[in-house]
Write a protein that holds these residues in place. Sequence first.
Motif, PDB file in Angstrom:
ATOM      1  N   VAL A 248       0.805  -1.226   0.000  1.00  0.00           N
ATOM      2  CA  VAL A 248       0.000   0.000   0.000  1.00  0.00           C
ATOM      3  C   VAL A 248       0.838   1.276   0.000  1.00  0.00           C
ATOM      4  CG1 VAL A 248      -1.415   1.387   1.595  1.00  0.00           C
ATOM      5  CG2 VAL A 248      -2.205  -0.847   0.840  1.00  0.00           C
TER       6      VAL A 248
ATOM      7  N   THR B 252       0.101   4.976  -1.902  1.00  0.00           N
ATOM      8  CA  THR B 252      -0.413   6.151  -1.192  1.00  0.00           C
ATOM      9  C   THR B 252       0.649   7.215  -0.892  1.00  0.00           C
ATOM     10  OG1 THR B 252      -0.072   5.048   0.940  1.00  0.00           O
ATOM     11  CG2 THR B 252      -2.227   4.789  -0.104  1.00  0.00           C
ATOM     12  N   ASP B 253       1.913   6.827  -0.814  1.00  0.00           N
ATOM     13  CA  ASP B 253       2.928   7.765  -0.327  1.00  0.00           C
ATOM     14  C   ASP B 253       3.549   8.647  -1.409  1.00  0.00           C
ATOM     15  OD1 ASP B 253       2.397   6.498   2.010  1.00  0.00           O
ATOM     16  OD2 ASP B 253       4.472   5.976   2.485  1.00  0.00           O
TER      17      ASP B 253
ATOM     18  N   ALA C 275      -5.035   0.883   2.201  1.00  0.00           N
ATOM     19  CA  ALA C 275      -4.909   2.270   1.761  1.00  0.00           C
ATOM     20  C   ALA C 275      -5.604   3.207   2.738  1.00  0.00           C
ATOM     21  CB  ALA C 275      -5.508   2.428   0.364  1.00  0.00           C
TER      22      ALA C 275
ATOM     23  N   ASN D 298      -3.520   3.505   5.926  1.00  0.00           N
ATOM     24  CA  ASN D 298      -2.303   4.301   5.749  1.00  0.00           C
ATOM     25  C   ASN D 298      -2.622   5.783   5.578  1.00  0.00           C
ATOM     26  OD1 ASN D 298       0.577   4.000   5.667  1.00  0.00           O
ATOM     27  ND2 ASN D 298       0.528   4.610   3.539  1.00  0.00           N
ATOM     28  N   LEU D 299      -3.683   6.101   4.823  1.00  0.00           N
ATOM     29  CA  LEU D 299      -4.046   7.495   4.582  1.00  0.00           C
ATOM     30  C   LEU D 299      -4.554   8.179   5.848  1.00  0.00           C
ATOM     31  CD1 LEU D 299      -5.809   7.201   1.099  1.00  0.00           C
ATOM     32  CD2 LEU D 299      -3.641   8.348   1.587  1.00  0.00           C
TER      33      LEU D 299
END
Length: 223
Positions: A44, A48-49, A114, A117-118
């Motif tokens: 992920v 996302t990063d 995701a 993590n977000l």
Amino acid sequence: MAEILLLALVLGLSAGLAPGPLLALVIAETLRHDVAAGIRVAIVPLVTDLPLIALTLLLLAQLAELQLVLGAISVVGGVVLLLMGYEVLRSPGIVVDPGPDVSVRPPTSLVRGALANLLSPHPYLFWISVGGPLMLKAMAVAVALPVLFVLIFYACLVGSKILLAVMVGRSKALLSGRALTYGFRLVGVLLCLLALGLFSDGLGLLGSIGQGAIGSDILPAKA
């Protein structure tokens, strides 16, 4: 150059193995579904990063000439790493609730990862206060060095999570084993040591500004 690449390796491993929402979800999805589901969560950060890294570099590039700001950011980064290290050191390990067995449904591991993590503050704090300044430092040495930094960092971060998912898939006893506990303790110590390095860099920048200001007061004014 070697120092920056070593930092990328250590930070990547530390971020990959530090107990947190994403690592817990990697293990939970592995237990709930299979190793492939855990791996989907592990990758992920690659999705996302990247926008976060780009925005962070864009912001910090505008502040590159402001040593006071960069010094303060480095000190904040030291605090962030120190707190992360402290949390890892006092953590009893990873408490995972795999939830009900829903393996008959198509796993939504990537989406769940995701979201986790977000919604976590850790990636934002890390790239703004730690990763971003280190990449600016790398860019001053060589143009390609920030790219190598990111590649090594994410290879270690994602690779360590994938390895843990595979190991948990093969033996669930790993979660209660001493080796994992000692591994977390080592991660905590490394994060604390890296925090000291950022404190040193930040205080060095702030100190050079202070010396410059003092020097300007001492020097006689030109007629």
